[in-house]
Design an enzyme around this catalytic site. Structure first.
Site, PDB file in Angstrom:
ATOM      1  N   LYS A 110       5.433  -7.532  -7.737  1.00  0.00           N
ATOM      2  CA  LYS A 110       5.040  -7.758  -6.343  1.00  0.00           C
ATOM      3  C   LYS A 110       5.021  -9.247  -6.025  1.00  0.00           C
ATOM      4  O   LYS A 110       4.632 -10.060  -6.868  1.00  0.00           O
ATOM      5  CB  LYS A 110       3.621  -7.183  -6.138  1.00  0.00           C
ATOM      6  CG  LYS A 110       3.534  -6.158  -5.016  1.00  0.00           C
ATOM      7  CD  LYS A 110       2.156  -5.535  -4.988  1.00  0.00           C
ATOM      8  CE  LYS A 110       1.747  -5.083  -3.618  1.00  0.00           C
ATOM      9  NZ  LYS A 110       0.470  -4.382  -3.599  1.00  0.00           N
ATOM     10  N   SER A 153      -4.396  -6.445   5.083  1.00  0.00           N
ATOM     11  CA  SER A 153      -3.911  -7.723   4.531  1.00  0.00           C
ATOM     12  C   SER A 153      -2.483  -7.978   4.981  1.00  0.00           C
ATOM     13  O   SER A 153      -2.098  -9.122   5.240  1.00  0.00           O
ATOM     14  CB  SER A 153      -3.973  -7.697   2.998  1.00  0.00           C
ATOM     15  OG  SER A 153      -5.296  -7.581   2.554  1.00  0.00           O
TER      16      SER A 153
END
Ligand code: ADP
Length: 150
Positions: free
Chosen positions: A41, A127
């Site tokens: 990620k 987020s």
């Protein structure tokens, strides 16, 4: 000792996360906020910065511990002697996603997932939206705790 792990990316921590954690404090003796590290990620905020944002948000709160982990969340819970995984729910998409994760975790361990419904004023905050607003130069001051703005 009732210990819960609140796992997430916290890239960055938002007022939505803060709301869930604060409202869960009366349920547990200790909450470990666990920042998951996934090598595949790409994050906007480096891990040390994400950890600092959270630590500063909970300064003086002895029930909160901040850690990082990689691998399965249930393995981290076992290593930390935590019997509960804490998660927040905003809407039915969160529910559908969380349901399969919680059922998979339960099939691998005796760890119970506990869900707290988010307060309505935070249900639009994520987020990923905060990151999008930051990238495009928008005002994100009402979405995150002060520590993220410093
Ligand atoms: P993940 O990558 O594991 O989804 P996040 O940091 O995005 O990590 O979220 C961690 C947890 O916080 C999840 O349970 C998520 O549903 C919850 N959460 C995120 N934003 C909010 C919000 N605005 N209100 C309530 N819960 C939230």
């Amino acid at each position: 000792m009732k210990r819960a792990v609140f796992p997430g990316s916290f890239d960055p921590i938002t007022l939505g996360h803060l709301d869930i954690i604060k409202r869960s404090l009366s349920l547990f003796d200790e909450i470990i906020i666990a920042i998951g590290i996934n090598a595949d990620k790409k994050y906007m905020f480096p891990i040390e910065q994400r950890k600092r944002h959270i630590e500063e948000s909970f300064e003086g709160e002895s029930k909160i511990i901040v850690k990082t982990y990689s691998g399965l969340t249930v393995d981290f819970c076992k290593a930390e002697n935590a019997d509960f995984i804490l998660r927040g729910l905003r809407n039915s998409s969160d529910f559908n996603y969380e349901q399969s994760i919680a059922q998979t975790n339960a099939s691998m361990s005796a760890i119970e997932s506990v869900f707290i419904m988010c307060s309505p004023q935070f249900s639009n905050i994520s987020s990923s939206i905060v990151r999008d607003v930051i990238r495009n130069g928008g005002d994100y001051t009402k979405m995150v705790p002060r520590s993220v703005l410093l």
